[in-house]
Structure formats: C-alpha cells, structure tokens
Write a protein that holds these residues in place. Structure first.
Motif, PDB file in Angstrom:
ATOM      1  N   ALA A  96       1.013  -1.205   0.084  1.00 44.30           N
ATOM      2  CA  ALA A  96       0.041  -0.005  -0.072  1.00 44.30           C
ATOM      3  C   ALA A  96       0.986   1.270  -0.024  1.00 44.30           C
ATOM      4  CB  ALA A  96      -0.734  -0.038   1.294  1.00 44.30           C
ATOM      5  N   ALA A  97       2.003   1.011   0.603  1.00 42.02           N
ATOM      6  CA  ALA A  97       2.826   2.417   0.791  1.00 42.02           C
ATOM      7  C   ALA A  97       3.414   2.795  -0.751  1.00 42.02           C
ATOM      8  CB  ALA A  97       3.947   2.210   1.673  1.00 42.02           C
ATOM      9  N   VAL A  98       3.758   1.704  -1.596  1.00 35.58           N
ATOM     10  CA  VAL A  98       4.483   2.168  -2.810  1.00 35.58           C
ATOM     11  C   VAL A  98       3.518   1.720  -3.832  1.00 35.58           C
ATOM     12  CG1 VAL A  98       6.707   1.436  -1.655  1.00 35.58           C
ATOM     13  CG2 VAL A  98       5.324  -0.287  -2.895  1.00 35.58           C
ATOM     14  N   ALA A  99       2.304   1.754  -3.660  1.00 30.40           N
ATOM     15  CA  ALA A  99       1.399   1.201  -4.967  1.00 30.40           C
ATOM     16  C   ALA A  99       1.316   2.356  -5.538  1.00 30.40           C
ATOM     17  CB  ALA A  99       0.177   0.574  -4.413  1.00 30.40           C
ATOM     18  N   HIS A 100       1.474   3.828  -5.445  1.00 31.87           N
ATOM     19  CA  HIS A 100       1.181   4.976  -6.260  1.00 31.87           C
ATOM     20  C   HIS A 100       1.867   6.233  -5.675  1.00 31.87           C
ATOM     21  CE1 HIS A 100      -1.341   8.384  -7.949  1.00 31.87           C
ATOM     22  NE2 HIS A 100      -1.654   7.309  -8.854  1.00 31.87           N
ATOM     23  N   PRO A 101       2.431   7.233  -6.504  1.00 33.50           N
ATOM     24  CA  PRO A 101       3.251   8.317  -6.209  1.00 33.50           C
ATOM     25  C   PRO A 101       2.260   9.145  -5.288  1.00 33.50           C
ATOM     26  CG  PRO A 101       3.772   7.711  -8.404  1.00 33.50           C
ATOM     27  CD  PRO A 101       2.527   6.772  -8.056  1.00 33.50           C
ATOM     28  N   LEU A 102       0.920   9.187  -5.493  1.00 34.56           N
ATOM     29  CA  LEU A 102       0.140  10.174  -4.793  1.00 34.56           C
ATOM     30  C   LEU A 102      -0.048   9.333  -3.182  1.00 34.56           C
ATOM     31  CD1 LEU A 102      -1.636  12.505  -3.772  1.00 34.56           C
ATOM     32  CD2 LEU A 102      -3.471  11.464  -5.253  1.00 34.56           C
ATOM     33  N   ARG A 103      -0.129   8.157  -3.272  1.00 30.78           N
ATOM     34  CA  ARG A 103      -0.530   7.270  -1.897  1.00 30.78           C
ATOM     35  C   ARG A 103       0.901   7.642  -1.115  1.00 30.78           C
ATOM     36  NH1 ARG A 103      -2.660   1.381  -2.629  1.00 30.78           N
ATOM     37  NH2 ARG A 103      -3.775   2.919  -3.903  1.00 30.78           N
ATOM     38  N   CYS A 104       1.965   7.407  -1.618  1.00 30.46           N
ATOM     39  CA  CYS A 104       3.272   7.887  -0.856  1.00 30.46           C
ATOM     40  C   CYS A 104       3.348   9.335  -0.354  1.00 30.46           C
ATOM     41  CB  CYS A 104       4.550   7.498  -1.846  1.00 30.46           C
ATOM     42  SG  CYS A 104       6.113   7.356  -0.803  1.00 30.46           S
ATOM     43  N   ARG A 105       2.990  10.122  -0.975  1.00 30.82           N
ATOM     44  CA  ARG A 105       2.700  11.651  -0.583  1.00 30.82           C
ATOM     45  C   ARG A 105       2.038  11.765   0.324  1.00 30.82           C
ATOM     46  NH1 ARG A 105       4.582  15.336   0.656  1.00 30.82           N
ATOM     47  NH2 ARG A 105       4.366  17.652   0.085  1.00 30.82           N
ATOM     48  N   CYS A 106       0.741  11.244   0.351  1.00 31.09           N
ATOM     49  CA  CYS A 106      -0.271  11.406   1.469  1.00 31.09           C
ATOM     50  C   CYS A 106       0.367  10.820   2.780  1.00 31.09           C
ATOM     51  CB  CYS A 106      -1.377  10.704   1.135  1.00 31.09           C
ATOM     52  SG  CYS A 106      -2.432  11.582  -0.526  1.00 31.09           S
ATOM     53  N   LEU A 107       1.130   9.546   2.343  1.00 28.61           N
ATOM     54  CA  LEU A 107       1.849   9.093   3.827  1.00 28.61           C
ATOM     55  C   LEU A 107       2.766   9.777   4.221  1.00 28.61           C
ATOM     56  CD1 LEU A 107       1.920   6.563   5.828  1.00 28.61           C
ATOM     57  CD2 LEU A 107       3.551   5.538   4.015  1.00 28.61           C
ATOM     58  N   THR A 108       3.705  10.436   3.482  1.00 27.51           N
ATOM     59  CA  THR A 108       4.681  11.412   4.116  1.00 27.51           C
ATOM     60  C   THR A 108       4.034  12.533   4.819  1.00 27.51           C
ATOM     61  OG1 THR A 108       4.966  12.696   1.893  1.00 27.51           O
ATOM     62  CG2 THR A 108       6.274  10.822   2.315  1.00 27.51           C
ATOM     63  N   ILE A 109       2.971  13.029   4.326  1.00 26.10           N
ATOM     64  CA  ILE A 109       2.392  14.186   4.764  1.00 26.10           C
ATOM     65  C   ILE A 109       1.674  13.766   6.169  1.00 26.10           C
ATOM     66  CG2 ILE A 109       0.314  15.638   4.747  1.00 26.10           C
ATOM     67  CD1 ILE A 109       0.618  15.890   1.810  1.00 26.10           C
ATOM     68  N   LEU A 110       1.056  12.632   6.218  1.00 24.56           N
ATOM     69  CA  LEU A 110       0.391  12.038   7.443  1.00 24.56           C
ATOM     70  C   LEU A 110       1.633  11.768   8.396  1.00 24.56           C
ATOM     71  CD1 LEU A 110      -2.679  10.295   5.965  1.00 24.56           C
ATOM     72  CD2 LEU A 110      -2.482  12.614   7.235  1.00 24.56           C
ATOM     73  N   ALA A 111       2.668  11.376   8.082  1.00 22.65           N
ATOM     74  CA  ALA A 111       3.853  11.112   9.059  1.00 22.65           C
ATOM     75  C   ALA A 111       4.330  12.606   9.658  1.00 22.65           C
ATOM     76  CB  ALA A 111       4.992  10.445   8.216  1.00 22.65           C
ATOM     77  N   GLU A 152      -8.352  16.768  -6.639  1.00 20.46           N
ATOM     78  CA  GLU A 152      -9.678  16.373  -6.524  1.00 20.46           C
ATOM     79  C   GLU A 152      -9.647  15.547  -5.007  1.00 20.46           C
ATOM     80  OE1 GLU A 152     -12.459  17.076  -7.743  1.00 20.46           O
ATOM     81  OE2 GLU A 152     -11.484  18.402  -9.231  1.00 20.46           O
ATOM     82  N   VAL A 153     -10.639  15.983  -4.174  1.00 23.46           N
ATOM     83  CA  VAL A 153     -10.765  15.400  -2.886  1.00 23.46           C
ATOM     84  C   VAL A 153     -10.894  13.755  -3.113  1.00 23.46           C
ATOM     85  CG1 VAL A 153     -12.062  15.107  -0.907  1.00 23.46           C
ATOM     86  CG2 VAL A 153     -11.525  17.338  -1.626  1.00 23.46           C
ATOM     87  N   SER A 154     -11.837  13.352  -4.027  1.00 25.37           N
ATOM     88  CA  SER A 154     -12.103  12.074  -4.394  1.00 25.37           C
ATOM     89  C   SER A 154     -10.837  11.396  -4.458  1.00 25.37           C
ATOM     90  CB  SER A 154     -13.189  11.912  -5.423  1.00 25.37           C
ATOM     91  OG  SER A 154     -12.499  12.452  -6.604  1.00 25.37           O
ATOM     92  N   ASN A 155     -10.107  11.804  -5.359  1.00 30.64           N
ATOM     93  CA  ASN A 155      -8.865  11.344  -5.793  1.00 30.64           C
ATOM     94  C   ASN A 155      -7.804  10.954  -4.342  1.00 30.64           C
ATOM     95  OD1 ASN A 155      -6.590   9.798  -7.175  1.00 30.64           O
ATOM     96  ND2 ASN A 155      -5.903  11.753  -8.067  1.00 30.64           N
ATOM     97  N   VAL A 156      -7.857  11.959  -3.726  1.00 33.13           N
ATOM     98  CA  VAL A 156      -6.976  11.932  -2.513  1.00 33.13           C
ATOM     99  C   VAL A 156      -7.712  10.795  -1.498  1.00 33.13           C
ATOM    100  CG1 VAL A 156      -6.099  13.214  -0.204  1.00 33.13           C
ATOM    101  CG2 VAL A 156      -5.762  14.098  -2.783  1.00 33.13           C
ATOM    102  N   GLY A 157      -8.846  11.088  -1.518  1.00 38.70           N
ATOM    103  CA  GLY A 157      -9.544  10.009  -0.403  1.00 38.70           C
ATOM    104  C   GLY A 157      -9.522   8.682  -0.667  1.00 38.70           C
ATOM    105  N   TYR A 158      -9.576   8.219  -2.035  1.00 41.01           N
ATOM    106  CA  TYR A 158      -9.248   7.008  -2.389  1.00 41.01           C
ATOM    107  C   TYR A 158      -8.067   6.253  -1.919  1.00 41.01           C
ATOM    108  CZ  TYR A 158      -8.132   2.995  -5.243  1.00 41.01           C
ATOM    109  OH  TYR A 158      -7.693   1.621  -5.690  1.00 41.01           O
ATOM    110  N   HIS A 159      -6.613   7.332  -2.133  1.00 36.01           N
ATOM    111  CA  HIS A 159      -5.481   6.682  -1.564  1.00 36.01           C
ATOM    112  C   HIS A 159      -5.332   6.729  -0.154  1.00 36.01           C
ATOM    113  CE1 HIS A 159      -3.858   6.315  -5.516  1.00 36.01           C
ATOM    114  NE2 HIS A 159      -4.541   7.278  -5.978  1.00 36.01           N
ATOM    115  N   VAL A 160      -6.047   7.593   0.606  1.00 36.80           N
ATOM    116  CA  VAL A 160      -5.990   7.681   2.042  1.00 36.80           C
ATOM    117  C   VAL A 160      -6.784   6.440   2.588  1.00 36.80           C
ATOM    118  CG1 VAL A 160      -6.870   9.060   4.085  1.00 36.80           C
ATOM    119  CG2 VAL A 160      -5.775  10.244   2.082  1.00 36.80           C
ATOM    120  N   GLY A 161      -7.807   6.224   1.821  1.00 33.73           N
ATOM    121  CA  GLY A 161      -8.481   4.894   2.516  1.00 33.73           C
ATOM    122  C   GLY A 161      -7.830   3.869   2.244  1.00 33.73           C
ATOM    123  N   ALA A 162      -7.001   3.838   1.190  1.00 35.22           N
ATOM    124  CA  ALA A 162      -6.078   2.491   0.884  1.00 35.22           C
ATOM    125  C   ALA A 162      -5.127   2.547   2.057  1.00 35.22           C
ATOM    126  CB  ALA A 162      -5.458   2.567  -0.390  1.00 35.22           C
TER     127      ALA A 162
END
Length: 210
Positions: free
Chosen positions: A16-31, A47-57
């Motif tokens: 889940a951490a490395v599946a998508h660049p945006l997902r990794c970016r969200c993780l670094t912010i939340l870290a 878009e919130v929906s795009n970010v929300g999908y990766h945060v949910g993952a």
C-alpha cells in the motif's frame, strides 16, 4: 482507537505504501502531522475524491489511523495520522520476525525516499551549505559492528535532545516558524556479492546482452 496496523500483514502494508506516487505523498504528509483528505487535497491542488481513495487504501493497510472527526456542512470530515513504529531495543528487534523486520525497513526507506525526492525537487535538500549527505562503505569486525550500533544510538538520542531544546526556544519566539528538517540515520550489512539481475529477453531491435 485500536490501530489497524495490528490486523494487517507486513506485505500488505508495504504494498500500500509504494503502490502509487500520490499514496506515498499522502503518507509522508500524515507522517508529519494530522490531516484530513480534504486538507491534503487543498494542499496538493487535487480532487478530494482522488486523495480520499488513496488515504482510504493507506488506512485499510494499517499505515495510518483515524484520530478524529469533524462535522462539515452535513458531512463528516475524517482526520488521520501515520502509524509510527516506535524505536525498539536490540533485544526486541531480535525477537521480531525477519520478514516483518524487512517489511518495516522497506516502508521506512519508502518514506525517506519520498521526503528526499520532494526536497531535491524543491532545492531545499542542498540549500544550506551545512546539510549532510554521505555514503561510507566500511568493513568491520564484530566489535566494530557493535561500536557502530552504539554510536548511531548515541547520535539518535542527541538528535532528539537538540529537537527538544529547539522546540523550547521556538515556543518562546512565536515569530520564528523554525526549519523543517528530516534526519535519517542508517547503517546496515551489505552483501558480499550483489543479487543476480534478471534481464528481460532482448527484442528484435535490441541485441542480447553479452
């Protein structure tokens, strides 16, 4: 609230951490801080929906946990933070399954790489001449390994002492925003021979490697 990290396998967490660049970016912010998908979307102009999908993952994999909610115009805004693995003693680490240790290490390196990539792109990684970046291959005996481990732990403790002192000074000066810094400490054993690389079959336009 119980962390989902306890219920997930290390492999699922790493994927889940490395599946998508945006997902990794969200993780670094939340870290770094608590935030909601809406806040992250505004910061990244997405878009919130795009970010929300990766945060949910990330939440489903146990990499982040929900820490609060806030009603917003008839809806509920959810706030998250990264699930941080605490620093453990050598004894505790020795009792940890090797596969889980490897997964934790991969996830940490993913975070460090994401932070470094962002800093390099922004130019802040080398903006200050006192920045430190070295790579030092070594060959040591068992005693040397133990001394390295002790030296790195002493530096780790010193880094936190410096942070605590700086936080106290910043608290006395509300006009000083401080400097955002990442300290990454690492030393590890390297293989005597690099693992074999499996090359893809050559195409008609590309000669086979000799």
């Amino acid at each position: 609230m119980k962390s989902a990290a306890i219920r997930r396998s290390p492999d699922a967490t790493l994927g889940a951490a490395v599946a998508h660049p945006l997902r990794c970016r969200c993780l670094t912010i939340l870290a770094d801080r608590v935030a909601s998908p809406a806040e992250i979307a505004r910061e990244l102009r997405l878009e919130v929906s795009n970010v929300g999908y990766h945060v949910g993952a990330l939440a489903a994999a146990g990499l982040i946990e929900e820490v609060g909610q806030r009603p917003v115009r008839g809806a509920v805004e959810h706030f998250y933070r990264a699930v941080v693995r605490p620093i453990t003693s050598t004894e505790t680490e020795a009792e940890t399954d090797p596969a889980r240790r490897l997964s934790f290490a991969r996830t940490t390196w993913s975070l460090i790489t994401a932070n470094a990539t962002t800093a390099l792109a922004a130019g802040t990684a080398v903006e200050r001449p006192e920045h430190h970046l070295t790579r030092v291959p070594l060959r040591v005996d068992d005693q040397g390994w133990s001394e390295l481990a002790e030296a790195y732990m002493e530096l780790y403790e010193r880094v936190y002492e410096i942070q605590a002192d700086a936080a106290e000074r910043l608290g006395q000066d509300p006009d000083d925003p401080g400097i955002s810094v990442l300290s990454a400490l690492a030393f590890f054993e390297t293989p005597e021979a690099a693992p074999a690389i499996k090359l893809a079959p050559a195409t008609e336009d590309e000669p086979a490697a000799s």
